[in-house]
Design an enzyme around this catalytic site. Sequence first.
Site, PDB file in Angstrom:
ATOM      1  CE  LYS A 134      -4.026   1.930   2.350  1.00 37.97           C
ATOM      2  NZ  LYS A 134      -3.631   3.316   2.191  1.00 37.97           N
ATOM      3  CE1 TYR A 245      -3.954   1.665  -6.796  1.00 41.87           C
ATOM      4  CE2 TYR A 245      -1.719   2.259  -6.186  1.00 41.87           C
ATOM      5  CZ  TYR A 245      -3.083   2.513  -6.154  1.00 41.87           C
ATOM      6  OH  TYR A 245      -3.564   3.610  -5.502  1.00 41.87           O
ATOM      7  CB  CYS A 453      28.733  31.750  12.469  1.00 40.24           C
ATOM      8  SG  CYS A 453      30.480  32.082  12.752  1.00 40.24           S
ATOM      9  CB  CYS A 458      33.502  29.738  12.429  1.00 35.69           C
ATOM     10  SG  CYS A 458      32.467  28.741  13.500  1.00 35.69           S
TER      11      CYS A 458
HETATM   12  S1  IVH Z   1      -6.458  -0.310  -4.849  1.00 37.29           S
HETATM   13  C1  IVH Z   1     -10.793   0.147  -5.988  1.00 37.29           C
HETATM   14  N1  IVH Z   1      -3.911  -0.721  -4.388  1.00 37.29           N
HETATM   15  O1  IVH Z   1      -4.812   3.541  -0.746  1.00 37.29           O
HETATM   16  C2  IVH Z   1      -9.415  -0.111  -5.549  1.00 37.29           C
HETATM   17  N2  IVH Z   1      -4.887   1.257  -3.525  1.00 37.29           N
HETATM   18  O2  IVH Z   1      -6.683   3.750   1.482  1.00 37.29           O
HETATM   19  C3  IVH Z   1      -8.647   1.120  -5.363  1.00 37.29           C
HETATM   20  N3  IVH Z   1      -3.292   2.745  -2.360  1.00 37.29           N
HETATM   21  O3  IVH Z   1      -7.307   5.286  -2.456  1.00 37.29           O
HETATM   22  C4  IVH Z   1      -7.447   1.084  -4.574  1.00 37.29           C
HETATM   23  N4  IVH Z   1      -1.514   1.483  -2.662  1.00 37.29           N
HETATM   24  O4  IVH Z   1      -4.844   5.690  -3.141  1.00 37.29           O
HETATM   25  C5  IVH Z   1      -4.954   0.105  -4.197  1.00 37.29           C
HETATM   26  N5  IVH Z   1      -1.632  -1.179  -4.116  1.00 37.29           N
HETATM   27  C6  IVH Z   1      -2.688  -0.370  -3.927  1.00 37.29           C
HETATM   28  C7  IVH Z   1      -2.566   0.847  -3.233  1.00 37.29           C
HETATM   29  C8  IVH Z   1      -3.696   1.637  -3.039  1.00 37.29           C
HETATM   30  C9  IVH Z   1      -1.983   2.615  -2.161  1.00 37.29           C
HETATM   31  C10 IVH Z   1      -4.105   3.882  -1.897  1.00 37.29           C
HETATM   32  C11 IVH Z   1      -5.126   4.357  -2.880  1.00 37.29           C
HETATM   33  C12 IVH Z   1      -6.441   4.243  -2.168  1.00 37.29           C
HETATM   34  C13 IVH Z   1      -6.013   4.263  -0.740  1.00 37.29           C
HETATM   35  C14 IVH Z   1      -7.044   3.624   0.149  1.00 37.29           C
END
Ligand code: IVH
Length: 699
Positions: A134, A245, A453, A458
């Site tokens: 994530k 992704y 300074c 220095c």
């Molecule tokens: S999938 C409908 N995959 O996390 C599916 N989101 O807390 C959409 N994010 O709004 C999201 N890494 O901005 C997905 N590998 C990942 C992600 C990811 C970061 C973010 C994304 C989402 C938020 C949700």
Amino acid sequence: MYSKEEITVFDESAQRFLKLKSIDKSSVVQLRSLLRFHEYQYYVLNNPLVSDYEYDQLYKLLEQVEKEFPEIITPDSPTQRVGSSLNQSFVTVQHLVPMLSLDNSYNAEDLYEFDRKARELSGTQEIEYCIEPKFDGASISLIYEDNVFVRGATRGDGVEGEDVSTNLKQVRSIPLSAPFSKYGLQQVEIRGEVIMSKHAFKKYNEALAEQGIAALANPRNAASGSLRMKDPKEVSKRNLDAFLYHISFFTPAENAEPDELIRKHSGSLKMLWECGFRSPQKEKLVVTGIEEVIKHVHDFEEMRDTLPYEIDGMVIKVNEISLQEKLGMTSHHPRWAIAFKFKARQATTKLRSVEFQVGRTGAVTPVAKLDPVGIGGVTVSSISIHNEDYIKEKKLMIGDTVLIERAGDVIPQIVKSLPEFRSGEEQTIYFPGSCPACNSELYKEEGEAVWRCINIDCPAQVVEKIIHFVSKDAMDIKSFGAANVQKFFDLGLLSDVPGIYHLDFEKIGQLEGFGKKSIDNLTAAINASKGQPLNRLIYALGIRYVGETTAKSLANSVSNLMELADKTEEALMELEDIGVKVAKSIYQFFHNADNLEMLEQLNQAGLQFNNYKKERTQEGNLNGQNFLFTGSLTKLKRTEAEAMVENYGGKIVSGVSSKLNFLVVGEDAGSKLEKAKKINTIKIISEDEFLQLISSGGN
Ligand code: IVH
């Protein structure tokens, strides 16, 4: 027909370097694909095959031809990234499919529950899941039509976002065109995250610190704050990255069936990867059953710090798209995916006192001393609080309880003070009026936040200057290091930068911990540094506002360092990345008698003042000499070393024969070395000796 100076390019199809002397209108397509290939190598694969300089040369060539024949410019040409529209306003646009967010989970029970519901709703025994990082950044949505990037938008309220295409074009891991038609797709909407790598974040904050601007708190803020910036050039400087992704929408291409790959989420990641995107293709893991998922999310949490970018959890997705469709979504989030959040890396502690440190430019930085506190396995006991304005802005007081955050291996920051915990005993933080190292009066320039300074003698500044000079990104004098600089300085063995090249090794040899071996290593490293390329030397000089990028641009503009001393402020401002403030600082540096004296001494010591990239076939060079490199080089990239040879008129040959003059031997050299030993006309030299050869101009 353009006849430019000869440049070396890497030909993708032939997998080798070519010399390019001229280009005409018809080879522009080739040139573009070559540039795109190198962009991909650099920004997506993290594996550059040419130096920045070579890339720039190619780019300039393309720019020239396109200027002459504007009708051949295509929207996906690498030159079309550059945003000209200052003060952009961002138009509201509708996403093709709403951008939902994800439901969160924090422990195994939450994941069991998610899986139970998914199996129940879909009537499936066991589900195949794709697990991926994530990414902790800002979400984006991109649209491609007929293989060309047409629009990029922020998330906004999920239904409508803002068109930030120009800024997204500054993110070079986002391709301006992608061969979706190969996969049977015409219009494609894809989702992802713009992030700033830990490295880019560190560099960016260092540059801010140089200018006395307070650091950004974390890479996430740095990424999200950049999308709506008015000036795309500023966005470009942030060196952002993008992970894509998710395919949220597509239409099939005419007379085509969408590729089977995209029937699975993991297949979509593969397709995106093959189309040139940075998708989590290598990071993702496909497993069956929630037990496996649970096992792996914990592994990932342990690995978190080893990644080059920030992640705040994992995302678990049902892998079969047909199953995803069956599960559908609530009004907030899909039922086929869930985020597993890692433990937050924030903590509260007490701010006990403030110390003031003097940097190499004389800037006095306040450092907060804290009650030691552990965040994510690291104990934090002191944090830079940047400058006086920052202290005021955050309303910090001695005795305050403060919330601190550590983003990965990034330096911890104070997020805020928590005034609700105050007892009334807290004390105001006063900035000193004089230098804590040499007691001279401190000065603050108008419009700046930093107290300085200005005493050039220095001791704190002198030590910091030397530490900077020898550091990894500057002259990279291995085994020198901050501790040795301080030690030699305290003992009177080193009092300025040129002194590095005149150390009394007999005396040093008598110090504890300096055996023959460490002295040999130090001597070799110091000698090797004499051949460092000019951009490193310029950076090492520690000229105010001159970071690595500016140093490169300065080095590229001259054939010898001292030519910079002849440039007016106006001439300096013509160079890339150099504005009024920076030009002034460079000009002042080269018009200061002490600095000129230091440069003279460095020149005397044999440092490389010539720009080997500009210097070409002149006397005392490598004309007619054949070179071959074997084994792995530790200081130079192979391409960099080869360019050095060629730029001095030498040649790179492919094998060991009696025609070979120099074999440069890196680590773990093999059969070539054995073969060369049998031919006694071949000079076998080390990487350090090679650098010395170059630094002496090839003599
Ligand atoms: S999938 C409908 N995959 O996390 C599916 N989101 O807390 C959409 N994010 O709004 C999201 N890494 O901005 C997905 N590998 C990942 C992600 C990811 C970061 C973010 C994304 C989402 C938020 C949700």
